[in-house]
Motif scaffolding. Structure first.
Motif, PDB file in Angstrom:
ATOM      1  N   ARG A  41      -9.609  -8.590  -2.960  1.00 19.80           N
ATOM      2  CA  ARG A  41     -10.523  -9.127  -1.962  1.00 19.80           C
ATOM      3  C   ARG A  41     -10.773 -10.607  -2.254  1.00 19.80           C
ATOM      4  O   ARG A  41     -10.762 -11.037  -3.409  1.00 19.80           O
ATOM      5  CB  ARG A  41     -11.865  -8.381  -1.971  1.00 19.80           C
ATOM      6  CG  ARG A  41     -11.809  -6.951  -1.499  1.00 19.80           C
ATOM      7  CD  ARG A  41     -11.460  -6.871  -0.021  1.00 19.80           C
ATOM      8  NE  ARG A  41     -11.469  -5.495   0.452  1.00 19.80           N
ATOM      9  CZ  ARG A  41     -10.416  -4.685   0.390  1.00 19.80           C
ATOM     10  NH1 ARG A  41      -9.286  -5.121  -0.129  1.00 19.80           N
ATOM     11  NH2 ARG A  41     -10.496  -3.460   0.848  1.00 19.80           N
ATOM     12  N   HIS A  85     -10.483  -8.434  -8.084  1.00 20.95           N
ATOM     13  CA  HIS A  85      -9.441  -7.422  -8.243  1.00 20.95           C
ATOM     14  C   HIS A  85      -9.655  -6.678  -9.558  1.00 20.95           C
ATOM     15  O   HIS A  85      -9.938  -7.314 -10.577  1.00 20.95           O
ATOM     16  CB  HIS A  85      -8.057  -8.065  -8.247  1.00 20.95           C
ATOM     17  CG  HIS A  85      -6.950  -7.099  -8.557  1.00 20.95           C
ATOM     18  ND1 HIS A  85      -6.451  -6.933  -9.838  1.00 20.95           N
ATOM     19  CD2 HIS A  85      -6.271  -6.233  -7.771  1.00 20.95           C
ATOM     20  CE1 HIS A  85      -5.505  -6.020  -9.834  1.00 20.95           C
ATOM     21  NE2 HIS A  85      -5.368  -5.588  -8.578  1.00 20.95           N
ATOM     22  N   PRO A  86      -9.507  -5.342  -9.534  1.00 20.39           N
ATOM     23  CA  PRO A  86      -9.259  -4.501  -8.358  1.00 20.39           C
ATOM     24  C   PRO A  86     -10.566  -4.013  -7.738  1.00 20.39           C
ATOM     25  O   PRO A  86     -11.574  -3.892  -8.418  1.00 20.39           O
ATOM     26  CB  PRO A  86      -8.482  -3.322  -8.946  1.00 20.39           C
ATOM     27  CG  PRO A  86      -9.039  -3.183 -10.332  1.00 20.39           C
ATOM     28  CD  PRO A  86      -9.364  -4.585 -10.799  1.00 20.39           C
ATOM     29  N   ASP A  90      -5.885  -3.821  -2.866  1.00 18.02           N
ATOM     30  CA  ASP A  90      -7.191  -3.747  -3.534  1.00 18.02           C
ATOM     31  C   ASP A  90      -7.668  -5.114  -4.006  1.00 18.02           C
ATOM     32  O   ASP A  90      -8.556  -5.215  -4.850  1.00 18.02           O
ATOM     33  CB  ASP A  90      -7.169  -2.753  -4.699  1.00 18.02           C
ATOM     34  CG  ASP A  90      -6.143  -3.096  -5.770  1.00 18.02           C
ATOM     35  OD1 ASP A  90      -5.431  -4.117  -5.624  1.00 18.02           O
ATOM     36  OD2 ASP A  90      -6.039  -2.336  -6.753  1.00 18.02           O
ATOM     37  N   LYS A 130     -12.073  -0.790  -5.946  1.00 11.49           N
ATOM     38  CA  LYS A 130     -11.769   0.625  -5.817  1.00 11.49           C
ATOM     39  C   LYS A 130     -12.935   1.370  -5.174  1.00 11.49           C
ATOM     40  O   LYS A 130     -14.093   1.079  -5.440  1.00 11.49           O
ATOM     41  CB  LYS A 130     -11.488   1.239  -7.200  1.00 11.49           C
ATOM     42  CG  LYS A 130     -10.354   0.578  -7.969  1.00 11.49           C
ATOM     43  CD  LYS A 130      -9.011   0.767  -7.284  1.00 11.49           C
ATOM     44  CE  LYS A 130      -7.866   0.212  -8.125  1.00 11.49           C
ATOM     45  NZ  LYS A 130      -6.553   0.333  -7.434  1.00 11.49           N
ATOM     46  N   PRO A 188     -11.787  -2.536 -12.972  1.00  9.87           N
ATOM     47  CA  PRO A 188     -12.627  -2.748 -11.795  1.00  9.87           C
ATOM     48  C   PRO A 188     -14.115  -2.890 -12.088  1.00  9.87           C
ATOM     49  O   PRO A 188     -14.892  -3.007 -11.147  1.00  9.87           O
ATOM     50  CB  PRO A 188     -12.370  -1.463 -10.994  1.00  9.87           C
ATOM     51  CG  PRO A 188     -12.157  -0.414 -12.036  1.00  9.87           C
ATOM     52  CD  PRO A 188     -11.430  -1.117 -13.163  1.00  9.87           C
ATOM     53  N   THR A 235       0.844  -1.182   0.000  1.00  7.00           N
ATOM     54  CA  THR A 235       0.000   0.000   0.000  1.00  7.00           C
ATOM     55  C   THR A 235       0.889   1.245   0.000  1.00  7.00           C
ATOM     56  O   THR A 235       2.106   1.144  -0.159  1.00  7.00           O
ATOM     57  CB  THR A 235      -0.973  -0.015   1.195  1.00  7.00           C
ATOM     58  OG1 THR A 235      -1.858   1.094   1.116  1.00  7.00           O
ATOM     59  CG2 THR A 235      -0.228  -0.003   2.516  1.00  7.00           C
ATOM     60  N   LYS A 264      -3.242   6.126   1.266  1.00 10.70           N
ATOM     61  CA  LYS A 264      -4.318   5.142   1.215  1.00 10.70           C
ATOM     62  C   LYS A 264      -5.342   5.417   2.318  1.00 10.70           C
ATOM     63  O   LYS A 264      -4.990   5.600   3.483  1.00 10.70           O
ATOM     64  CB  LYS A 264      -3.747   3.738   1.386  1.00 10.70           C
ATOM     65  CG  LYS A 264      -4.797   2.626   1.502  1.00 10.70           C
ATOM     66  CD  LYS A 264      -5.521   2.410   0.189  1.00 10.70           C
ATOM     67  CE  LYS A 264      -6.502   1.259   0.269  1.00 10.70           C
ATOM     68  NZ  LYS A 264      -7.253   1.095  -0.979  1.00 10.70           N
ATOM     69  N   ASN A 275     -11.612  -1.971   4.276  1.00 10.55           N
ATOM     70  CA  ASN A 275     -10.182  -2.271   4.345  1.00 10.55           C
ATOM     71  C   ASN A 275      -9.801  -2.836   5.711  1.00 10.55           C
ATOM     72  O   ASN A 275      -8.978  -3.754   5.821  1.00 10.55           O
ATOM     73  CB  ASN A 275      -9.363  -1.005   4.070  1.00 10.55           C
ATOM     74  CG  ASN A 275      -9.282  -0.667   2.600  1.00 10.55           C
ATOM     75  OD1 ASN A 275      -9.095  -1.545   1.769  1.00 10.55           O
ATOM     76  ND2 ASN A 275      -9.432   0.603   2.260  1.00 10.55           N
ATOM     77  N   ASN A 323     -15.834  -4.596  -9.058  1.00 12.75           N
ATOM     78  CA  ASN A 323     -16.431  -3.578  -8.190  1.00 12.75           C
ATOM     79  C   ASN A 323     -17.943  -3.735  -8.073  1.00 12.75           C
ATOM     80  O   ASN A 323     -18.513  -3.633  -6.984  1.00 12.75           O
ATOM     81  CB  ASN A 323     -16.102  -2.179  -8.712  1.00 12.75           C
ATOM     82  CG  ASN A 323     -15.056  -1.476  -7.871  1.00 12.75           C
ATOM     83  OD1 ASN A 323     -14.256  -2.119  -7.206  1.00 12.75           O
ATOM     84  ND2 ASN A 323     -15.066  -0.164  -7.893  1.00 12.75           N
TER      85      ASN A 323
END
Length: 675
Positions: free
Chosen positions: A411, A670-671, A409, A673, A637, A291, A295, A301, A641
């Motif tokens: 998960r 991924h990613p 980023d 955001k 994303p 990171t 951030k 997070n 996302n």
């Protein structure tokens, strides 16, 4: 966010866009297709994502915590471990009640994927004893419901939707469970209890998270379980990098001298079967979450980091240890010349509960250690020198066997220990023969059948055995093991089985030159130059694992020669040149395209000819770029996302709602955001 931070993110976005436009669009291989069926996944803009069940696909049910579970070891046959019922037997999915509605009737269970520690069978195999560790609630985490994530058992005859690439059952990731946000995240601070009617888990007891010291919890846990591990635990405190001294440069050759582990020794003698009387030490793994200073640590997070420490480190008895590696972009902060400046940066940029697991670095530190290796520019060093902090960490904390690097980023909707152990164990079971060749493909069970069938097809294409040992290049003295003298033709896929992998990626590992990847010639200080230096690359690297011996070899060449490649090439190429074991793990990957069949999607990324491994052309570039927007884990994303927001129950305005209680498979996204 500061202008500096905005510029940094803009730089990252620009590089990612360039990769997608050029590298990915030319990222084409081959493999003969065969008839199979399509998972018709709805468009993520609708509310019907994962609105489907698949008829029983023979997925393995992961052991529940009330059933004995063993930690699977290296293969004891000449063949790789496979499961005979292929994903390609699946037919078109039949619409059923969606996961949100069905979760009401699903049974909630605590999800415990750990071995049956200290059982009679476990003690026969492993050194030492497992001791339960204290968690953030001040009690032992093992067996404590409040510290254990939950999941929902799928009904009989149903399983999670099958991915288009990768496989759950061929990799050991299948579980027979799905994962809902509250059941998964509530032990880590998510107190959202919306969703009336859901068979929800009880709310765990509350924690004063600001008073938690994750570093102390991990240290105590590893110390308590030290007898299970082969290497001695480092006593570095505080956890900080330092500038190099003269001895670090003059005696850099000594960093290549590593004691041989029991697994390396067994592999060297090509012994695949463990003696019934011998015991093994458990490997230790460092998880480095990358990171930077600006951030934002959102609640999501925080849940993510807490869950990794708890699941990977505390519950396992220290088999893993989690760290935050934080780049300080603000060069006005003299963090290595002024201890107060270091602490100020830590206080300003990292939540207090993570201070003791965080290690800071900046561009001047990397330039001091590796002055010859590429350009150290504050605006792009994060992108072009991503492995250097990992290399330095292997010197600072040498007790680990494998070092994982994940972007913050990334998960995972399932259980981290199940995920990482499945990757590590699967890679350890793979033979070296044709590993580079197998790793160059997107494995699709729809097209290629079982993993065993896929391996057989690769062998048909490369009957001479493919890459065998180190691929030599001037200036690099290989430090990997020598292959058996009998040669690849006489090897029965035994060499490397049971040997831990030196490099693991969750995307294919390809030849960037034959594939015309944009950054293929971004290399410096290799005596054989851009034309002759052998290399490999991974198109995306959100999750990689690198062994200590490979990191030391990379460190050595960057100090002595100043070798430099893009980070998507450097570990892979170093493994190739040093004759180390590299594996591409077939991570289950979803592609949300409902107007293409699996054959069509696979043909875009795997060249259909039999004459060569890579297409090298760009006929499918526009379509490849379009499809990449709807992958569950890639550069863009869009799909990741949208799916993750729906899983969290976040509407377009960013508010939590009661409208969604998606119960998803264990997916790498991924990613992610802006969440």
């Amino acid at each position: 966010m500061s202008r500096r931070g905005d510029a940094f993110l803009s730089c990252r976005a620009l590089i990612a866009s360039i990769f997608t436009l050029f590298s990915l669009s030319l990222f084409l291989w081959h493999f003969p297709s065969r008839q199979s069926s399509l998972i018709n996944q709805p468009n993520p803009s609708s509310n019907r994502i994962y609105d489907l069940y698949i008829e029983d696909s023979g997925e393995h049910e992961f052991p529940k915590h009330d059933e004995p579970s063993t930690d699977p070891g290296p293969s004891e046959s000449n063949e790789e471990q496979t499961i005979e019922s292929p994903d390609s037997d699946l037919d078109f999915p039949k619409p059923s009640t969606n996961f949100h509605e069905s979760a009401v009737n699903l049974a909630f269970e605590l999800y415990d994927p750990y071995p049956d520690y200290n059982s009679k069978e476990w003690k026969k195999r492993w050194h030492g004893a497992h001791f339960s560790c204290k968690g953030p609630r001040g009690v032992d985490v093992n067996g404590n419901a409040d510290d254990t994530m939950g999941a929902y058992k799928l009904p009989s005859g149903a399983s999670t939707p099958a991915p288009i690439f990768g496989s759950y059952k061929e990799t050991g990731l299948g579980s027979g469970f799905c994962f809902e946000r509250h059941a998964r995240n509530s032990p880590y601070g998510d107190e959202d209890m919306t969703g009336d009617g859901l068979n929800a888990r009880p709310q765990p007891s509350s924690v004063d998270w600001k008073s938690v010291d994750w570093g102390q919890l991990q240290n105590d846990c590893a110390t308590l379980n030290q007898n299970r591990f082969e290497g001695k635990r480092s006593s570095v405190n505080p956890l900080t990098f330092r500038y190099p001294e003269d001895d670090d440069i003059q005696h850099v050759n000594s960093t290549l001298i590593l004691p041989e582990t029991h697994l390396e020794r067994r592999s060297r003698f090509n012994v695949r079967r463990r003696s019934s009387t011998s015991k093994e030490y458990k490997q230790r793994n460092a998880i480095l979450l990358r990171t930077y200073d600006t951030k934002e640590y959102t609640p999501d997070n925080m849940y993510h980091i807490r869950s990794m420490v708890s699941q990977l480190s505390l519950h396992s008895g220290g088999e893993y240890e989690v760290f935050l590696v934080v780049q300080i972009i603000d060069l006005e902060r003299k963090i290595f010349s002024d201890p107060e400046a270091y602490q100020e940066a830590l206080d300003l940029y990292v939540p207090r509960e993570f201070h003791s697991i965080s290690i800071l670095f900046n561009v001047p530190l990397l330039e001091a250690w590796y002055p010859k290796a590429g350009k150290h520019d504050p605006d792009n060093s994060q992108q072009v020198h991503m492995t250097q902090p990992l290399q330095l960490f292997s010197l600072l904390r040498p007790e680990f066997d494998l070092y994982w690097q994940l972007e913050l980023d990334v998960r995972y909707t399932g259980h981290h220990y199940h995920h990482m152990e499945a990757i590590r164990q699967w890679a350890q079971k793979q033979p070296r023969k044709l590993s580079w060749e197998r790793s160059a493909y997107f494995y699709s069970p729809y097209i290629h059948g079982t993993w065993k069938e896929f391996c057989s097809k690769v062998q048909d294409i490369f009957p001479l055995g493919g890459i065998w040992g180190a691929v030599p290049t001037t200036g690099i003295d290989p430090v990997g093991p020598n292959p058996p003298e009998s040669g690849a033709n006489d090897d029965d896929f035994g060499w490397g089985v049971g040997e831990p992998a030196d490099f693991i990626n969750v995307s294919p590992i390809v030849d960037p030159v034959q594939d015309h990847m944009m950054f293929r010639n971004w290399i410096d200080n290799y005596p054989d130059g851009k034309e002759k230096t052998p290399r490999r690359a991974g198109p995306v690297t959100p999750l990689i694992a690198v062994s200590k011996r490979l990191l030391r070899a990379m460190h050595h060449s960057q100090i002595t020669l100043g070798t430099h490649m893009m980070p998507e090439m450097f570990p892979e190429s170093s493994a190739l040149q040093h004759g180390m074991k590299a594996v591409a793990f077939p991570e289950p990957t979803y592609v949300d395209i409902d107007d293409k069949t699996p054959e069509e999607i696979e043909s875009i990324f795997n060249d259909q000819s039999i004459t060569g491994m890579w297409n090298g052309g760009s006929a499918n570039a526009p379509l490849a770029q379009h499809i990449s927007y709807w992958w569950s884990a890639w550069f863009k994303p869009e799909y990741s996302n949208v799916l993750y927001r729906q899983w969290l129950g976040i509407d377009e305005a960013g508010n939590r709602t009661d409208d969604s209680r998606l119960c998803l498979p264990a997916i790498t996204l991924h990613p992610i955001k802006g969440i």
